[in-house]
Design a protein around this motif. Structure first.
Motif, PDB file in Angstrom:
ATOM      1  N   GLN A 157     -50.698 -55.290 102.684  1.00  0.00           N
ATOM      2  CA  GLN A 157     -50.687 -56.097 101.461  1.00  0.00           C
ATOM      3  C   GLN A 157     -50.625 -57.574 101.842  1.00  0.00           C
ATOM      4  O   GLN A 157     -49.765 -57.984 102.631  1.00  0.00           O
ATOM      5  CB  GLN A 157     -49.503 -55.772 100.548  1.00  0.00           C
ATOM      6  CG  GLN A 157     -49.603 -56.540  99.236  1.00  0.00           C
ATOM      7  CD  GLN A 157     -48.450 -56.294  98.290  1.00  0.00           C
ATOM      8  OE1 GLN A 157     -47.297 -56.292  98.706  1.00  0.00           O
ATOM      9  NE2 GLN A 157     -48.759 -56.088  97.028  1.00  0.00           N
ATOM     10  N   HIS A 158     -51.534 -58.336 101.292  1.00  0.00           N
ATOM     11  CA  HIS A 158     -51.547 -59.775 101.549  1.00  0.00           C
ATOM     12  C   HIS A 158     -50.318 -60.415 100.899  1.00  0.00           C
ATOM     13  O   HIS A 158     -49.907 -60.027  99.807  1.00  0.00           O
ATOM     14  CB  HIS A 158     -52.838 -60.396 101.005  1.00  0.00           C
ATOM     15  CG  HIS A 158     -52.968 -61.836 101.352  1.00  0.00           C
ATOM     16  ND1 HIS A 158     -53.305 -62.255 102.614  1.00  0.00           N
ATOM     17  CD2 HIS A 158     -52.765 -62.953 100.619  1.00  0.00           C
ATOM     18  CE1 HIS A 158     -53.317 -63.573 102.641  1.00  0.00           C
ATOM     19  NE2 HIS A 158     -52.999 -64.018 101.433  1.00  0.00           N
ATOM     20  N   GLN A 159     -49.731 -61.410 101.561  1.00  0.00           N
ATOM     21  CA  GLN A 159     -48.506 -62.036 101.075  1.00  0.00           C
ATOM     22  C   GLN A 159     -48.660 -63.507 100.700  1.00  0.00           C
ATOM     23  O   GLN A 159     -47.787 -64.063 100.038  1.00  0.00           O
ATOM     24  CB  GLN A 159     -47.411 -61.937 102.161  1.00  0.00           C
ATOM     25  CG  GLN A 159     -47.105 -60.533 102.603  1.00  0.00           C
ATOM     26  CD  GLN A 159     -46.488 -59.702 101.494  1.00  0.00           C
ATOM     27  OE1 GLN A 159     -45.489 -60.094 100.903  1.00  0.00           O
ATOM     28  NE2 GLN A 159     -47.096 -58.566 101.203  1.00  0.00           N
ATOM     29  N   ASN A 160     -49.720 -64.148 101.103  1.00  0.00           N
ATOM     30  CA  ASN A 160     -49.827 -65.602 101.029  1.00  0.00           C
ATOM     31  C   ASN A 160     -50.479 -66.117  99.746  1.00  0.00           C
ATOM     32  O   ASN A 160     -49.992 -67.061  99.150  1.00  0.00           O
ATOM     33  CB  ASN A 160     -50.594 -66.095 102.264  1.00  0.00           C
ATOM     34  CG  ASN A 160     -50.419 -67.567 102.510  1.00  0.00           C
ATOM     35  OD1 ASN A 160     -49.400 -68.143 102.195  1.00  0.00           O
ATOM     36  ND2 ASN A 160     -51.439 -68.185 103.070  1.00  0.00           N
ATOM     37  N   ARG A 161     -51.582 -65.533  99.337  1.00  0.00           N
ATOM     38  CA  ARG A 161     -52.310 -65.979  98.144  1.00  0.00           C
ATOM     39  C   ARG A 161     -52.000 -65.043  96.983  1.00  0.00           C
ATOM     40  O   ARG A 161     -52.284 -63.845  97.060  1.00  0.00           O
ATOM     41  CB  ARG A 161     -53.807 -66.016  98.430  1.00  0.00           C
ATOM     42  CG  ARG A 161     -54.163 -67.104  99.439  1.00  0.00           C
ATOM     43  CD  ARG A 161     -55.593 -67.107  99.898  1.00  0.00           C
ATOM     44  NE  ARG A 161     -56.575 -66.950  98.839  1.00  0.00           N
ATOM     45  CZ  ARG A 161     -57.856 -66.637  99.083  1.00  0.00           C
ATOM     46  NH1 ARG A 161     -58.283 -66.445 100.316  1.00  0.00           N
ATOM     47  NH2 ARG A 161     -58.694 -66.511  98.089  1.00  0.00           N
ATOM     48  N   PRO A 162     -51.412 -65.555  95.884  1.00  0.00           N
ATOM     49  CA  PRO A 162     -50.975 -64.702  94.764  1.00  0.00           C
ATOM     50  C   PRO A 162     -52.067 -63.796  94.201  1.00  0.00           C
ATOM     51  O   PRO A 162     -51.806 -62.640  93.874  1.00  0.00           O
ATOM     52  CB  PRO A 162     -50.501 -65.708  93.711  1.00  0.00           C
ATOM     53  CG  PRO A 162     -50.151 -66.935  94.486  1.00  0.00           C
ATOM     54  CD  PRO A 162     -51.087 -66.967  95.667  1.00  0.00           C
ATOM     55  N   GLU A 163     -53.310 -64.301  94.120  1.00  0.00           N
ATOM     56  CA  GLU A 163     -54.387 -63.484  93.540  1.00  0.00           C
ATOM     57  C   GLU A 163     -54.749 -62.301  94.437  1.00  0.00           C
ATOM     58  O   GLU A 163     -55.198 -61.259  93.952  1.00  0.00           O
ATOM     59  CB  GLU A 163     -55.629 -64.334  93.231  1.00  0.00           C
ATOM     60  CG  GLU A 163     -56.386 -64.856  94.438  1.00  0.00           C
ATOM     61  CD  GLU A 163     -55.852 -66.156  95.049  1.00  0.00           C
ATOM     62  OE1 GLU A 163     -56.581 -66.774  95.829  1.00  0.00           O
ATOM     63  OE2 GLU A 163     -54.704 -66.550  94.747  1.00  0.00           O
ATOM     64  N   LEU A 164     -54.535 -62.429  95.750  1.00  0.00           N
ATOM     65  CA  LEU A 164     -54.790 -61.318  96.671  1.00  0.00           C
ATOM     66  C   LEU A 164     -53.594 -60.370  96.702  1.00  0.00           C
ATOM     67  O   LEU A 164     -53.766 -59.148  96.720  1.00  0.00           O
ATOM     68  CB  LEU A 164     -55.096 -61.836  98.072  1.00  0.00           C
ATOM     69  CG  LEU A 164     -56.303 -62.775  98.206  1.00  0.00           C
ATOM     70  CD1 LEU A 164     -56.545 -63.109  99.671  1.00  0.00           C
ATOM     71  CD2 LEU A 164     -57.536 -62.208  97.563  1.00  0.00           C
ATOM     72  N   LYS A 165     -52.387 -60.920  96.684  1.00  0.00           N
ATOM     73  CA  LYS A 165     -51.182 -60.080  96.667  1.00  0.00           C
ATOM     74  C   LYS A 165     -51.155 -59.208  95.412  1.00  0.00           C
ATOM     75  O   LYS A 165     -50.750 -58.042  95.458  1.00  0.00           O
ATOM     76  CB  LYS A 165     -49.931 -60.944  96.746  1.00  0.00           C
ATOM     77  CG  LYS A 165     -48.661 -60.122  96.853  1.00  0.00           C
ATOM     78  CD  LYS A 165     -47.438 -60.979  97.074  1.00  0.00           C
ATOM     79  CE  LYS A 165     -46.224 -60.069  97.248  1.00  0.00           C
ATOM     80  NZ  LYS A 165     -45.018 -60.825  97.561  1.00  0.00           N
ATOM     81  N   ALA A 166     -51.620 -59.754  94.290  1.00  0.00           N
ATOM     82  CA  ALA A 166     -51.608 -59.024  93.016  1.00  0.00           C
ATOM     83  C   ALA A 166     -52.480 -57.771  93.044  1.00  0.00           C
ATOM     84  O   ALA A 166     -52.268 -56.852  92.251  1.00  0.00           O
ATOM     85  CB  ALA A 166     -52.064 -59.948  91.886  1.00  0.00           C
ATOM     86  N   GLU A 167     -53.427 -57.711  93.966  1.00  0.00           N
ATOM     87  CA  GLU A 167     -54.288 -56.529  94.051  1.00  0.00           C
ATOM     88  C   GLU A 167     -53.558 -55.322  94.638  1.00  0.00           C
ATOM     89  O   GLU A 167     -54.037 -54.202  94.541  1.00  0.00           O
ATOM     90  CB  GLU A 167     -55.544 -56.836  94.862  1.00  0.00           C
ATOM     91  CG  GLU A 167     -56.482 -57.781  94.142  1.00  0.00           C
ATOM     92  CD  GLU A 167     -57.833 -57.894  94.807  1.00  0.00           C
ATOM     93  OE1 GLU A 167     -58.071 -57.295  95.884  1.00  0.00           O
ATOM     94  OE2 GLU A 167     -58.694 -58.596  94.235  1.00  0.00           O
TER      95      GLU A 167
END
Length: 148
Positions: free
Chosen positions: A78-88
């Motif tokens: 899970q990506h942690q840095n960019r909110p739009e990627l973490k939300a996925e």
């Protein structure tokens, strides 16, 4: 549910053991090809995993789903840095290492249960750069790209 997938396959003139070490355990080697980043984990099923920047920021995190050194590694990511990627949410990254003559076939499959996926769009730009550096570093001793 719809799925987004990125697949990258390359052949690297090395051994499965050296490639496995470069992907998992050899932090200083990893920093060279991963633009200063490195991965941290115990590399056993169920252990936590994180991708850490040169400044110590956690960029991605998750857990090891499968680890069969030096053949197969599956990471819940899970990506942690960019909110739009973490939300996925969670994605799955599978790395398979298969001997092929004097080389190793490295296959990376990164998937997420959504279509379209901004995360998969992002990793589809990143993986080729990282793995090109890894291949070059293992085969020649130097990377090809200085900046991500």
């Amino acid at each position: 549910m719809a799925r987004s997938t990125f697949v990258y396959v390359t052949y690297i003139r090395t051994t499965p053991e050296k490639l496995w070490s470069a992907l998992t355990n050899d932090v200083e080697f990893m920093k060279q090809y991963w633009f200063g980043n490195h991965w941290e984990s115990q590399w056993t099923a169920g252990s936590l995993w994180k991708n850490v920047s040169g400044e110590g920021q956690i960029l991605d995190a998750g857990a090891i789903v499968e680890a069969e050194p030096p053949r197969r590694l599956v990471i819940r990511w899970q990506h942690q840095n960019r909110p739009e990627l973490k939300a996925e949410g969670d994605s799955l990254c599978t790395m398979e290492l298969e001997p092929s003559g004097t080389a190793v076939k490295l296959s990376i499959t990164h998937t997420i249960e959504r279509e379209p996926s901004k995360l998969i769009a992002a990793v589809s730009g990143g993986w080729p750069k990282v793995i090109s550096n890894l291949k070059s570093l293992l085969e020649t001793g130097s990377i090809v790209l200085q900046n991500p």
